[in-house]
Design an enzyme around this catalytic site. Sequence first.
Site, PDB file in Angstrom:
ATOM      1  N   TYR A   1      62.726  57.261  -6.439  1.00  0.00           N
ATOM      2  CA  TYR A   1      63.181  57.988  -5.637  1.00  0.00           C
ATOM      3  C   TYR A   1      64.260  57.544  -4.625  1.00  0.00           C
ATOM      4  O   TYR A   1      65.217  58.102  -4.404  1.00  0.00           O
ATOM      5  CB  TYR A   1      62.075  58.803  -4.713  1.00  0.00           C
ATOM      6  CG  TYR A   1      62.623  59.766  -3.686  1.00  0.00           C
ATOM      7  CD1 TYR A   1      62.541  61.061  -3.938  1.00  0.00           C
ATOM      8  CD2 TYR A   1      62.653  59.389  -2.152  1.00  0.00           C
ATOM      9  CE1 TYR A   1      62.860  61.858  -2.985  1.00  0.00           C
ATOM     10  CE2 TYR A   1      63.027  60.311  -1.266  1.00  0.00           C
ATOM     11  CZ  TYR A   1      63.261  61.428  -1.648  1.00  0.00           C
ATOM     12  OH  TYR A   1      63.283  62.616  -0.790  1.00  0.00           O
TER      13      TYR A   1
ATOM     14  N   SER B   1      68.551  61.203   1.570  1.00  0.00           N
ATOM     15  CA  SER B   1      67.320  60.998   2.385  1.00  0.00           C
ATOM     16  C   SER B   1      67.616  59.661   3.307  1.00  0.00           C
ATOM     17  O   SER B   1      68.352  59.013   2.667  1.00  0.00           O
ATOM     18  CB  SER B   1      66.087  60.878   1.363  1.00  0.00           C
ATOM     19  OG  SER B   1      65.013  60.193   2.048  1.00  0.00           O
TER      20      SER B   1
HETATM   21  N1  LIG Z   1      60.547  66.631   3.036  1.00  0.00           N
HETATM   22  C1  LIG Z   1      61.207  65.422   3.492  1.00  0.00           C
HETATM   23  O1  LIG Z   1      60.580  64.673   4.086  1.00  0.00           O
HETATM   24  C2  LIG Z   1      62.370  65.043   2.858  1.00  0.00           C
HETATM   25  C3  LIG Z   1      62.826  63.651   3.487  1.00  0.00           C
HETATM   26  C4  LIG Z   1      64.211  63.446   2.912  1.00  0.00           C
HETATM   27  C5  LIG Z   1      64.773  64.400   1.762  1.00  0.00           C
HETATM   28  N2  LIG Z   1      64.277  65.194   1.576  1.00  0.00           N
HETATM   29  C6  LIG Z   1      65.092  65.966   0.315  1.00  0.00           C
HETATM   30  O2  LIG Z   1      65.105  66.994   0.846  1.00  0.00           O
HETATM   31  C7  LIG Z   1      65.344  68.326  -0.427  1.00  0.00           C
HETATM   32  C8  LIG Z   1      64.428  69.245  -0.296  1.00  0.00           C
HETATM   33  O3  LIG Z   1      63.100  69.030  -0.481  1.00  0.00           O
HETATM   34  P1  LIG Z   1      62.011  69.567   0.757  1.00  0.00           P
HETATM   35  O4  LIG Z   1      61.699  68.759   1.767  1.00  0.00           O
HETATM   36  O5  LIG Z   1      62.487  71.040   1.224  1.00  0.00           O
HETATM   37  O6  LIG Z   1      60.687  69.649  -0.382  1.00  0.00           O
HETATM   38  P2  LIG Z   1      60.075  70.875  -1.239  1.00  0.00           P
HETATM   39  O7  LIG Z   1      59.131  70.044  -2.171  1.00  0.00           O
HETATM   40  O8  LIG Z   1      59.642  71.751  -0.387  1.00  0.00           O
HETATM   41  O9  LIG Z   1      61.294  71.226  -1.896  1.00  0.00           O
HETATM   42  C9  LIG Z   1      62.024  70.942  -2.930  1.00  0.00           C
HETATM   43  C10 LIG Z   1      62.469  72.084  -3.838  1.00  0.00           C
HETATM   44  O10 LIG Z   1      63.138  71.702  -5.082  1.00  0.00           O
HETATM   45  C11 LIG Z   1      62.580  72.516  -6.094  1.00  0.00           C
HETATM   46  N3  LIG Z   1      62.765  71.494  -7.444  1.00  0.00           N
HETATM   47  C12 LIG Z   1      62.152  70.531  -7.786  1.00  0.00           C
HETATM   48  N4  LIG Z   1      62.563  70.176  -9.254  1.00  0.00           N
HETATM   49  C13 LIG Z   1      63.663  71.020  -9.358  1.00  0.00           C
HETATM   50  C14 LIG Z   1      64.322  71.206 -10.522  1.00  0.00           C
HETATM   51  N5  LIG Z   1      64.342  70.355 -11.663  1.00  0.00           N
HETATM   52  N6  LIG Z   1      65.122  72.299 -10.718  1.00  0.00           N
HETATM   53  C15 LIG Z   1      65.103  73.404  -9.733  1.00  0.00           C
HETATM   54  N7  LIG Z   1      64.263  73.027  -8.623  1.00  0.00           N
HETATM   55  C16 LIG Z   1      63.694  72.009  -8.232  1.00  0.00           C
HETATM   56  C17 LIG Z   1      61.244  72.521  -5.889  1.00  0.00           C
HETATM   57  O11 LIG Z   1      60.497  73.634  -6.618  1.00  0.00           O
HETATM   58  C18 LIG Z   1      61.043  72.814  -4.453  1.00  0.00           C
HETATM   59  O12 LIG Z   1      60.897  74.009  -4.178  1.00  0.00           O
HETATM   60  C19 LIG Z   1      64.803  67.157  -1.669  1.00  0.00           C
HETATM   61  O13 LIG Z   1      66.086  66.677  -2.501  1.00  0.00           O
HETATM   62  C20 LIG Z   1      64.392  66.033  -1.001  1.00  0.00           C
HETATM   63  O14 LIG Z   1      64.288  64.837  -1.518  1.00  0.00           O
HETATM   64  C21 LIG Z   1      63.094  65.673   1.663  1.00  0.00           C
END
Ligand SMILES: NC(=O)c1ccc[n+]([C@@H]2O[C@H](COP(=O)([O-])OP(=O)(O)OC[C@H]3O[C@@H](n4cnc5c(N)ncnc54)[C@H](O)[C@@H]3O)[C@@H](O)[C@H]2O)c1
Length: 254
Positions: free
Chosen positions: A153, A140
């Site tokens: 985080y 991130s």
């Molecule tokens: N959304 C943002 O703005 C953003 C920005 C930077 C980084 N990220 C990162 O992107 C990645 C994907 O997140 P996203 O944005 O698609 O959000 P999201 O919440 O839609 O997706 C995250 C997914 O991870 C799954 N998950 C959570 N804990 C888990 C576990 N213990 N085992 C298996 N699956 C698990 C959730 O069920 C969910 O489907 C994450 O690592 C997040 O930290 C997101």
Amino acid sequence: MGKLQEKVAIITGAAGGIGSAAVQLFVDEGARVLLVDSAEAPLRDVASRFGDRVAWVTADVSSARDTERYVNEAVTRFGGIDVLFANAGTEGAVCSLLDATLEDFDRVLAVNVRGVWLGIKYAAPRIALRKGGSIVITSSVAGLVGALGIGPYVASKHAVVGLAKTAALELAAANIRVNTIHPGPIENRMMRSLEQQANPGDPSAIKGMYHAMIPFGRYGTNEEIAKLALFLASDDSSFCTGSVFVADGGLVAH
Ligand SMILES: NC(=O)c1ccc[n+]([C@@H]2O[C@H](COP(=O)([O-])OP(=O)(O)OC[C@H]3O[C@@H](n4cnc5c(N)ncnc54)[C@H](O)[C@@H]3O)[C@@H](O)[C@H]2O)c1
């Protein structure tokens, strides 16, 4: 020919915003994909769009037993592994470091750091058997700079940069590339949760604040991040390893 023709990929967090966009793109580019997530109903829903080019398994990425199981499932279903997109993550609670709880700290680190390490630990030997491949880890912008209110985080997303760089050194001889991607705020569930937690009375004010901080004046899309993951998963990035790749509309250029 697709950029991932004949390749087998595992995508964790496949039921989420970025993960499901990556499933779509990877399948479009010829991959067969094992979808992994802890949330069964949305995972089943995503998988149902793709027929027999995908399989799915519910797993908690922070569990060693679950990780071994999902890696074995990819090998059983598709004959091997070329790509691991270690993308599952959790944002945890929004509060100051002084107010953070032991439970929340441990859970965020377990999912976001231990989960990535376990993925590398169990998938890399299988990728090595294919004479190399790629591991892409979703960090991130919070893995590059600090951010108010999400200390665990931020710590977790910095930690995976260290994991990736070490894995890149240790796995270079096996021709396995390891890189991190660093999205800025993305238009999906995770940002809705952070906005809501930060200002329950007016979550849109938080979004407005972020928009003002981002030179492009908007959040990114899941698809924009999936395209970066595709570049790193594919042979287009054949000389890239141990590096950080930012997609944030200019946020951390300040
Ligand atoms: N959304 C943002 O703005 C953003 C920005 C930077 C980084 N990220 C990162 O992107 C990645 C994907 O997140 P996203 O944005 O698609 O959000 P999201 O919440 O839609 O997706 C995250 C997914 O991870 C799954 N998950 C959570 N804990 C888990 C576990 N213990 N085992 C298996 N699956 C698990 C959730 O069920 C969910 O489907 C994450 O690592 C997040 O930290 C997101």
